[in-house]
Design a protein around this motif. Sequence first.
Motif, PDB file in Angstrom:
ATOM      1  N   CYS A  14       0.840  -1.202   0.000  1.00 27.34           N
ATOM      2  CA  CYS A  14       0.000   0.000   0.000  1.00 27.34           C
ATOM      3  C   CYS A  14       0.872   1.248   0.000  1.00 27.34           C
ATOM      4  O   CYS A  14       2.011   1.230   0.470  1.00 27.34           O
ATOM      5  CB  CYS A  14      -0.892   0.020   1.231  1.00 27.34           C
ATOM      6  N   HIS A  57       4.888  -1.689   3.257  1.00 23.87           N
ATOM      7  CA  HIS A  57       4.108  -0.601   2.671  1.00 23.87           C
ATOM      8  C   HIS A  57       5.001   0.625   2.486  1.00 23.87           C
ATOM      9  O   HIS A  57       6.006   0.787   3.172  1.00 23.87           O
ATOM     10  CB  HIS A  57       2.920  -0.257   3.563  1.00 23.87           C
ATOM     11  N   THR A 103      -3.303   4.615  -1.235  1.00 22.17           N
ATOM     12  CA  THR A 103      -4.297   3.642  -0.792  1.00 22.17           C
ATOM     13  C   THR A 103      -5.069   4.161   0.406  1.00 22.17           C
ATOM     14  O   THR A 103      -6.280   4.023   0.483  1.00 22.17           O
ATOM     15  CB  THR A 103      -3.591   2.320  -0.390  1.00 22.17           C
TER      16      THR A 103
END
Length: 108
Positions: A14, A57, A103
């Motif tokens: 993400c 991430h 995201t």
Amino acid sequence: MRNIKDIIGNKKNCIIGIDLDKTLVNDIENKPYDPKFIGEPVPLMFAIAKQLISDGHKIYIFTARVASDNPNKDISLPYIKEWCIKYFGFELKISAEKSHHTTFLLDD
């Protein structure tokens, strides 16, 4: 407060923006704005940010301090970079704009 894993679930890689002032760092209340001052990390959000990085991430600092119309943007930017190096050990991307690739955005 919900667990960050409950929000992200099993998503991988993400791109997550985290607001700087009053979200990732503490603000000093009732003090005039100083573009050179970056507060201490908010312990819970800082731990979440480090865990997100550890989980693979990509996070970035989201802040109006570097907005194109902020007359202090060139003053603030090196201090934010220095703060990242001090606490994370490396620079993070710093932006005033949310990318369409983002995201999630964590904000106060």
